[in-house]
Design a protein around this motif. Sequence first.
Motif, PDB file in Angstrom:
ATOM      1  N   PRO A 181      71.453  27.053  -8.794  1.00  0.00           N
ATOM      2  CA  PRO A 181      70.919  26.633  -7.476  1.00  0.00           C
ATOM      3  C   PRO A 181      69.594  27.549  -7.138  1.00  0.00           C
ATOM      4  O   PRO A 181      69.746  28.750  -7.584  1.00  0.00           O
ATOM      5  N   ARG A 182      68.660  26.938  -6.685  1.00  0.00           N
ATOM      6  CA  ARG A 182      67.367  27.570  -6.125  1.00  0.00           C
ATOM      7  C   ARG A 182      66.499  28.016  -7.344  1.00  0.00           C
ATOM      8  O   ARG A 182      65.557  28.739  -7.462  1.00  0.00           O
ATOM      9  N   GLY A 183      66.883  27.539  -8.665  1.00  0.00           N
ATOM     10  CA  GLY A 183      66.236  27.899  -9.822  1.00  0.00           C
ATOM     11  C   GLY A 183      64.883  26.752 -10.131  1.00  0.00           C
ATOM     12  O   GLY A 183      64.510  25.886  -8.966  1.00  0.00           O
ATOM     13  N   HIS A 184      64.374  26.670 -11.352  1.00  0.00           N
ATOM     14  CA  HIS A 184      62.950  25.923 -11.248  1.00  0.00           C
ATOM     15  C   HIS A 184      63.334  25.110 -12.445  1.00  0.00           C
ATOM     16  O   HIS A 184      63.566  25.562 -13.915  1.00  0.00           O
ATOM     17  N   LEU A 185      62.789  23.983 -12.515  1.00  0.00           N
ATOM     18  CA  LEU A 185      62.589  23.151 -13.622  1.00  0.00           C
ATOM     19  C   LEU A 185      61.007  22.927 -13.748  1.00  0.00           C
ATOM     20  O   LEU A 185      60.549  22.117 -12.689  1.00  0.00           O
ATOM     21  N   VAL A 244      70.219  29.409 -30.043  1.00  0.00           N
ATOM     22  CA  VAL A 244      69.582  28.561 -30.555  1.00  0.00           C
ATOM     23  C   VAL A 244      70.363  27.118 -30.683  1.00  0.00           C
ATOM     24  O   VAL A 244      71.335  27.277 -31.214  1.00  0.00           O
ATOM     25  N   ILE A 245      69.995  26.133 -29.834  1.00  0.00           N
ATOM     26  CA  ILE A 245      71.015  24.941 -29.915  1.00  0.00           C
ATOM     27  C   ILE A 245      70.443  23.970 -30.723  1.00  0.00           C
ATOM     28  O   ILE A 245      68.978  23.457 -30.489  1.00  0.00           O
ATOM     29  N   ARG A 246      71.009  23.170 -31.501  1.00  0.00           N
ATOM     30  CA  ARG A 246      70.619  22.154 -32.353  1.00  0.00           C
ATOM     31  C   ARG A 246      70.884  20.826 -31.469  1.00  0.00           C
ATOM     32  O   ARG A 246      72.147  20.304 -31.349  1.00  0.00           O
ATOM     33  N   TYR A 247      69.939  20.282 -30.783  1.00  0.00           N
ATOM     34  CA  TYR A 247      70.158  19.362 -29.957  1.00  0.00           C
ATOM     35  C   TYR A 247      70.715  18.043 -30.730  1.00  0.00           C
ATOM     36  O   TYR A 247      71.172  16.972 -30.133  1.00  0.00           O
ATOM     37  N   THR A 248      70.374  17.975 -31.931  1.00  0.00           N
ATOM     38  CA  THR A 248      70.905  16.558 -32.788  1.00  0.00           C
ATOM     39  C   THR A 248      72.306  16.648 -33.096  1.00  0.00           C
ATOM     40  O   THR A 248      72.812  15.753 -33.460  1.00  0.00           O
ATOM     41  N   GLU A 249      72.983  17.751 -32.708  1.00  0.00           N
ATOM     42  CA  GLU A 249      74.550  18.144 -33.182  1.00  0.00           C
ATOM     43  C   GLU A 249      75.211  18.335 -32.054  1.00  0.00           C
ATOM     44  O   GLU A 249      76.477  17.934 -32.116  1.00  0.00           O
ATOM     45  N   VAL A 250      74.703  18.708 -31.154  1.00  0.00           N
ATOM     46  CA  VAL A 250      75.457  19.098 -29.769  1.00  0.00           C
ATOM     47  C   VAL A 250      74.610  18.445 -28.510  1.00  0.00           C
ATOM     48  O   VAL A 250      73.477  18.667 -28.502  1.00  0.00           O
ATOM     49  N   ASP A 251      75.200  18.354 -27.171  1.00  0.00           N
ATOM     50  CA  ASP A 251      74.615  18.186 -26.181  1.00  0.00           C
ATOM     51  C   ASP A 251      74.238  19.373 -25.622  1.00  0.00           C
ATOM     52  O   ASP A 251      74.989  20.415 -25.325  1.00  0.00           O
ATOM     53  N   PHE A 252      72.773  19.411 -25.523  1.00  0.00           N
ATOM     54  CA  PHE A 252      72.269  20.925 -25.157  1.00  0.00           C
ATOM     55  C   PHE A 252      72.507  21.354 -23.747  1.00  0.00           C
ATOM     56  O   PHE A 252      72.808  22.485 -23.533  1.00  0.00           O
ATOM     57  N   ALA A 253      72.791  20.312 -22.704  1.00  0.00           N
ATOM     58  CA  ALA A 253      73.350  20.917 -21.258  1.00  0.00           C
ATOM     59  C   ALA A 253      74.778  21.282 -21.419  1.00  0.00           C
ATOM     60  O   ALA A 253      74.781  22.341 -20.634  1.00  0.00           O
ATOM     61  N   GLU A 254      75.697  20.852 -22.201  1.00  0.00           N
ATOM     62  CA  GLU A 254      76.843  21.229 -22.296  1.00  0.00           C
ATOM     63  C   GLU A 254      76.759  22.822 -23.062  1.00  0.00           C
ATOM     64  O   GLU A 254      77.528  23.542 -22.308  1.00  0.00           O
ATOM     65  N   ALA A 255      75.926  22.690 -23.925  1.00  0.00           N
ATOM     66  CA  ALA A 255      76.050  24.191 -24.627  1.00  0.00           C
ATOM     67  C   ALA A 255      75.607  25.154 -23.737  1.00  0.00           C
ATOM     68  O   ALA A 255      75.720  26.195 -23.849  1.00  0.00           O
ATOM     69  N   VAL A 256      74.218  24.982 -22.871  1.00  0.00           N
ATOM     70  CA  VAL A 256      73.823  25.827 -22.044  1.00  0.00           C
ATOM     71  C   VAL A 256      74.921  26.071 -20.838  1.00  0.00           C
ATOM     72  O   VAL A 256      75.218  27.494 -20.619  1.00  0.00           O
ATOM     73  N   GLY A 257      75.760  25.341 -20.377  1.00  0.00           N
ATOM     74  CA  GLY A 257      76.607  25.561 -19.472  1.00  0.00           C
ATOM     75  C   GLY A 257      77.758  26.461 -20.327  1.00  0.00           C
ATOM     76  O   GLY A 257      78.408  27.525 -19.616  1.00  0.00           O
ATOM     77  N   ARG A 258      78.155  26.378 -21.469  1.00  0.00           N
ATOM     78  CA  ARG A 258      79.231  26.965 -22.414  1.00  0.00           C
ATOM     79  C   ARG A 258      78.606  28.550 -22.400  1.00  0.00           C
ATOM     80  O   ARG A 258      79.302  29.467 -22.026  1.00  0.00           O
ATOM     81  N   LEU A 259      77.247  28.400 -22.999  1.00  0.00           N
ATOM     82  CA  LEU A 259      76.751  29.919 -23.174  1.00  0.00           C
ATOM     83  C   LEU A 259      76.680  30.727 -21.871  1.00  0.00           C
ATOM     84  O   LEU A 259      76.398  31.896 -22.196  1.00  0.00           O
ATOM     85  N   THR A 260      76.402  30.278 -20.727  1.00  0.00           N
ATOM     86  CA  THR A 260      76.134  30.908 -19.521  1.00  0.00           C
ATOM     87  C   THR A 260      77.574  30.902 -18.737  1.00  0.00           C
ATOM     88  O   THR A 260      77.151  31.241 -17.582  1.00  0.00           O
ATOM     89  N   ASP A 261      78.562  30.491 -19.308  1.00  0.00           N
ATOM     90  CA  ASP A 261      79.654  30.640 -18.446  1.00  0.00           C
ATOM     91  C   ASP A 261      79.563  29.813 -17.102  1.00  0.00           C
ATOM     92  O   ASP A 261      80.179  29.997 -16.200  1.00  0.00           O
ATOM     93  N   GLY A 262      78.894  28.640 -17.309  1.00  0.00           N
ATOM     94  CA  GLY A 262      78.765  27.702 -15.939  1.00  0.00           C
ATOM     95  C   GLY A 262      77.878  28.052 -15.317  1.00  0.00           C
ATOM     96  O   GLY A 262      77.496  27.523 -13.827  1.00  0.00           O
TER      97      GLY A 262
END
Length: 322
Positions: free
Chosen positions: A228-232, A186-204
């Motif tokens: 790559p080749r994922g879905h938004l 669970v990422i508190r987007y008011t405290e951290v950049d969620f994209a950076e957090a996802v990158g860190r949590l998924t090892d990039g």
Amino acid sequence: MRAIRVEEVGGADVLKLRDVSSPVPGAGEARVRIAASGVNFIDVYMRTGAYPVPPPFTPGMEGAGIVEAVGDGVDSVAPGDRVAFAMHVGSYAEKAIVPAWKLVRIPDTVGLEVAAAVMLQGMTAHYLAHSTVSLQDGDRALVHAGAGGVGLLLTQMAKRAGATVYSTVSTEEKAELSAAAGADHVIRYTEVDFAEAVGRLTDGRGVHVAYDSVGRDTFDGSMSCVLPRGHLVLFGQSSGAVPPLDPQRLNAAGSIYLTRPSLAHYAANAEEIAWRAGDIFSWIGSGELDVRISEKHRLEDAGLAHERLTGRKTTGKVLLTT
């Protein structure tokens, strides 16, 4: 009967309680006495004119109640049946006329208010997890607004499919709710950049799918999270519409897929509605799906319900009761 009417588009104050004639069902239609109506962002979009609907109209795209009368040619439901529906405007009222093919019978294991709470958001979560992207064991999914009505249900369905869920929320209370629904991170987007957090949590590595109901404020970050080749999957715009997009950006992001789905296209016939609602009611009855109703307001307080929803002061589902 009493109904909320929008006589001109605008703020929450345009939601007016009026006395109107009780409607009569035509061929293929049923009249439903509404017990509860779901409050959704699509109602806000219609009220403000973001989704144009010529006024005057009665808002509300989801409800549950008892069939009072049916028109010619209707044999799928009968007076006295407990039913629910979604994606048909007019539920902010004591009675509504609904095409019979959009109605589903509610099993005895599900209450009317719970049924009203899951038809639109529940079927949205269902198509997102099972149709737009068919989540598989081991997939990684980003779910924005993880403590919202769709977010809580989508998280549970994603976990049921075996996915790892990364949710974003704004407060500690919402973080606890999202975690209780099964979110792994669970990422508190008011405290951290969620994209950076996802990158860190998924090892990039990023996520296989990003489910974005927020729109303008999160879109670019969501795109950067997708592998790559994922879905938004952009299925809402609570922060505003996303500006026009150069398709080359999808290539630069890793040949990712972008879709802007709507429940109307994933609940296009009676069979599809029965499948989605049937799964949802079955999971509720067996205890596999928890439905959080956070607030209930009287019909005459529809404006307050809208203000609470748009002010991000709610978690789970908001209902209007008659």
